[in-house]
Design an enzyme around this catalytic site. Structure first.
Site, short mmCIF file in Angstrom:
data_model
loop_
_atom_site.label_atom_id
_atom_site.label_comp_id
_atom_site.label_asym_id
_atom_site.label_seq_id
_atom_site.Cartn_x
_atom_site.Cartn_y
_atom_site.Cartn_z
N LYS A 46 0.81 -1.22 0.00
CA LYS A 46 0.00 0.00 0.00
C LYS A 46 0.85 1.27 0.00
O LYS A 46 0.47 2.27 -0.62
CB LYS A 46 -0.96 0.01 1.18
CG LYS A 46 -0.30 0.06 2.56
CD LYS A 46 -1.34 0.02 3.67
CE LYS A 46 -0.69 -0.02 5.04
NZ LYS A 46 0.04 1.20 5.38
N THR A 47 2.01 1.24 0.69
CA THR A 47 2.85 2.44 0.73
C THR A 47 3.36 2.78 -0.66
O THR A 47 3.46 3.96 -1.03
CB THR A 47 4.03 2.25 1.71
OG1 THR A 47 3.52 1.89 2.99
CG2 THR A 47 4.83 3.53 1.86
N ASP A 232 -3.69 7.25 4.78
CA ASP A 232 -3.25 5.88 5.03
C ASP A 232 -3.92 5.35 6.29
O ASP A 232 -4.32 6.12 7.17
CB ASP A 232 -1.73 5.87 5.19
CG ASP A 232 -1.15 4.47 5.25
OD1 ASP A 232 -1.81 3.53 4.78
OD2 ASP A 232 -0.03 4.31 5.77
N GLU A 233 -4.06 4.02 6.40
CA GLU A 233 -4.64 3.37 7.59
C GLU A 233 -6.01 3.96 7.94
O GLU A 233 -6.29 4.28 9.09
CB GLU A 233 -3.67 3.48 8.79
CG GLU A 233 -2.28 2.93 8.56
CD GLU A 233 -2.23 1.41 8.52
OE1 GLU A 233 -3.30 0.77 8.57
OE2 GLU A 233 -1.13 0.85 8.45
N GLN A 263 -7.82 -5.17 9.63
CA GLN A 263 -6.74 -4.80 10.54
C GLN A 263 -7.14 -3.64 11.46
O GLN A 263 -6.28 -2.95 11.99
CB GLN A 263 -5.48 -4.44 9.76
CG GLN A 263 -4.88 -5.62 9.00
CD GLN A 263 -3.52 -5.31 8.43
OE1 GLN A 263 -2.53 -5.26 9.13
NE2 GLN A 263 -3.48 -5.10 7.12
N ARG A 622 1.78 -11.22 10.39
CA ARG A 622 3.13 -10.67 10.61
C ARG A 622 4.19 -11.67 10.14
O ARG A 622 5.34 -11.29 9.91
CB ARG A 622 3.38 -10.39 12.10
CG ARG A 622 2.52 -9.36 12.79
CD ARG A 622 2.33 -8.09 12.03
NE ARG A 622 1.13 -8.18 11.19
CZ ARG A 622 0.84 -7.35 10.20
NH1 ARG A 622 1.68 -6.39 9.88
NH2 ARG A 622 -0.27 -7.47 9.49
#
Length: 689
Positions: A46-47, A232-233, A263, A622
């Site tokens: 996503k970044t 973002d997020e 998330q 993770r």
């Protein structure tokens, strides 16, 4: 909210090389025809989408960098985003680009609009400790019984501010005596903040949002400045953050938000995953792009994560997939007790590290609550395994740093009584509690700050002349430092301030050793160096930025980051599941897979199991190569040993991808014997090396 169509407002955007992106990522970067939601699964890049879209908007769509803002939640994420965007867009084309946290953006808005908001320049930002102290002070002044309610009240006030609920409405909605008390304290707390020319952390979002709601001319000015917004997020936004975004975007629809409802694990601090769904209501033309290709984990890990999270209801359904190969089975290790669980993890790390010939930093141990770390720490120490425990003391929480920061706060905002009380007798100036009490009463009667009252001639009517002279000398000295900050070099003035109070001498008198004193003074000078670097960075964007802006930025840095630093040393990483979000490790141990631990007892009782499932999902995703989940048959609690029940989340994982160890109690002794033999052979191997 209607969308006028960005394609009509911006030139057609073509030509940027995005060959490294997959088709869905490319679609998200290229779409500028209206508001866009990028539903980005864990590890889906996503970044890259956000940073490449920034470059695309600047280089191909003709939007100047100064009209683009990208916001996220942590300094670390903002820093990474800015660095990556800087590599794609260089030189003058990147000038004026805003890449920051939500709270940094809010701080800039308040700073620019401080007159409109009724603040004086150099307002203070209260961190959690400052806010807690003020609440205690308010309750004492209003003669309210604390009764261990301060933490509850602080949390309630924070939630009300996040939900944009003022003191009057909070009082109307109070359901019990505790909430009524909190609402009354809330009103008084806000009045005191204003009197101190201060804001708290939640105000950094609330105040700009209320300003935009009530002052259309101010909103229009900021809409002209920020013509395209990337967030973002997004699943972590609260009500006030959502409304800030909605107001800034307006009818233009220049918006790309990136988020993952699976998330969303911060409901306890106001995050509302339903904000993703609200986007469809507020922007009817919203386009949704799914990023489902994962670049982090094996297919087996992703399959387990997908199957687990499918038990939650979804408005947007996505399925993560990977080209990393199927990978190893997921191990589930059941032990007889929590001590055996910790021992098994420690010895397994030794065994796996030697077999795989990798580093300790490739391993992470995740858990639901901090209390679970105690046993595993002891075991790692026993086996001499180096480790890092996340959540250490923040640099800004150290006493010497808070002391100098308090001086800086009063320097730029003399109305900050909280900071004034910390510094007035540090180092000692023979100004006792009774003097401060009389000074406080005098200041309250005159409606002044304590610093301003300290310099008043009338103070002699309530205090002895000798004491008045000490207070007056202090206020005149600090005023002189302030004037020097704006007349000459501000950093030189701050260094002189530290020397004037002989802080180094005071430190050496109050430390148990010279080494400790040297370390503490090194922290002080590091703080001054940080202040200098911060001021230099601010002046790159705003040549008029002063010491007040730099101090405010440092305060915010602490509140957002809390010593959030990179650590490349070779150590096993220990952290809570909440702290692990955004991180990844080749090999992950997820401990305590039991009912009342994960999912947590409180979440079961309060019907928040869906968020606990998302937390387990975050833990699973993770892991890049291997995942080991552990649990104990019995666990000690409140001094008593009780039987446990395996987590329901284990039942929700695909059985064919799990490899159990110790599920049959009869096999546990054999497993222990095998483990000891393996450990012994490994020690012999090490001895021969």
């Amino acid at each position: 909210m209607a969308n006028l169509g960005l394609s009509a407002m911006f030139p057609i955007c073509l030509g940027l090389s995005v060959s490294q992106l997959n088709p869905r990522q490319r679609e998200a970067v290229h779409y500028v025809g209206g508001p866009l939601l990028v539903l980005a699964g864990a590890g889906s890049g996503k970044t890259s989408v956000i940073t490449r879209k920034i470059a695309y908007l600047i280089e191909e769509c003709g939007i100047k960098a100064c009209h683009i803002a990208a916001v996220t939640f942590t300094n670390k994420a903002a820093r990474e985003m800015k660095e990556r965007a800087g590599k794609l867009v260089q030189g003058s084309a990147a000038r004026g680009l805003t890449v920051s946290t939500f709270h940094n953006l809010g701080l800039n808005i308040i700073r620019r609009e401080h007159k409109q908001l009724g603040f004086k320049p150099g307002f203070s930002i209260f961190d959690a400790q400052d806010a807690n102290a003020l609440i205690r002070d308010v309750m004492l002044r209003d003669q309210l019984d604390e009764n261990d309610q301060v933490d509850f009240i602080q949390h309630a006030i924070s939630n009300w501010k996040n939900d944009m609920i003022g003191p009057e409405r909070a009082l109307q909605q109070a359901r019990n005596g505790n909430e009524e008390l909190a609402a009354r304290v809330y009103a008084s707390y806000n009045r005191h903040l204003r009197a101190y020319n201060a804001v708290d952390f939640d105000d950094l979002i609330l105040i700009p949002t209320l300003l935009f709601k009530t002052q259309p001319d101010v909103l229009e000015r900021w809409q002209r400045k920020i013509r395209y917004l990337l967030v973002d997020e997004y699943q972590d936004t609260n009500t006030s953050q959502y409304l800030m975004v909605k107001l800034l975007v307006g009818i233009r629809g220049g918006l790309t938000v990136v988020g993952d409802d699976d998330q969303s694990i911060y409901a306890w601090r106001g995050a509302r995953p339903e904000n993703l769904s609200l986007l469809k209501q507020d922007f009817p033309s919203l386009k949704v792009v799914m990023l489902e290709q994962n670049y982090r984990s094996t297919s087996r890990i992703l399959k387990a994560a997908n199957v687990l999270i499918s038990n939650n209801p979804h408005e947007f359904v996505k399925t993560l997939w990977s080209e990393m190969g199927m990978g190893e089975p997921l191990r589930v290790v059941m032990t007889r007790s929590e001590d055996a669980e910790a021992d098994r993890i420690a010895t397994d790390i030794i065994e796996q590290r030697l077999k795989r010939r990798n580093s300790f930093k490739d391993y992470a141990i995740l858990y639901r609550g901090n209390h679970q770390a105690r046993l595993i720490e002891m075991k790692l120490q026993t086996y001499q395994i180096p480790y890092k425990l996340s959540g250490g003391t923040s640099f800004f929480a150290r006493a010497e740093v808070k002391d100098i920061m308090a001086y800086l706060k009063v320097l730029i905002n003399p109305d900050d009584d909280n900071a004034f009380l910390r510094i007035i007798n540090l180092p000692r100036r023979e100004i006792g509690p009774s003097t401060l009490e009389k000074l406080s009463q005098y200041a309250a009667e005159r409606q002044l700050s304590m610093f301003a009252a300290a310099g008043e001639l009338g103070l002699g009517a309530v205090l002895p002349e000798r004491t008045v002279e000490k207070l007056r000398t202090f206020s005149q000295w600090l005023q002189g430092i302030y004037e020097r900050c704006y007349r000459d070099d501000p950093i030189a003035a701050v260094k002189q301030m530290v020397r004037d109070i002989d802080y180094e001498g005071w430190i050496y008198q109050n430390c148990s050793s010279e080494v400790q004193a040297e370390r503490r003074m090194a922290n002080v000078w590091f703080l001054v160096e940080s202040l200098e670097r911060t001021l230099e960075r601010l002046r790159e964007d705003d040549e008029d930025a002063g010491i007040d802006n730099a101090v405010a930025r440092l305060v915010l840095l602490d509140m957002l980051e809390q010593q959030e630093e990179e650590d490349d040393s070779d150590r096993v990483q220990l952290m809570t599941l909440h702290a692990s979000k955004g991180l990844e490790y080749p090999h992950v141990y997820l401990m305590g897979m039991e009912e009342e631990l994960l999912p947590h007892r409180n979440s079961i009782e309060d019907d928040f199991v869906e968020e606990e499932r998302r937390l387990a999902y975050v833990g699973i995703t993770r892991a890049r190569k291997t995942l080991t989940m552990t649990l104990a048959r019995q666990r000690k609690q409140f001094g008593e040993v009780s039987d446990t029940v395996p987590s329901r989340f284990l039942d929700e994982l695909p059985e064919e991808d799990l490899e159990w160890e110790g599920r049959d109690p009869g096999c546990e002794q054999a497993n222990q014997t095998r483990g000891r033999a393996t450990l012994s052979s490994l020690k012999n191997l090490l001895a021969d090396c």
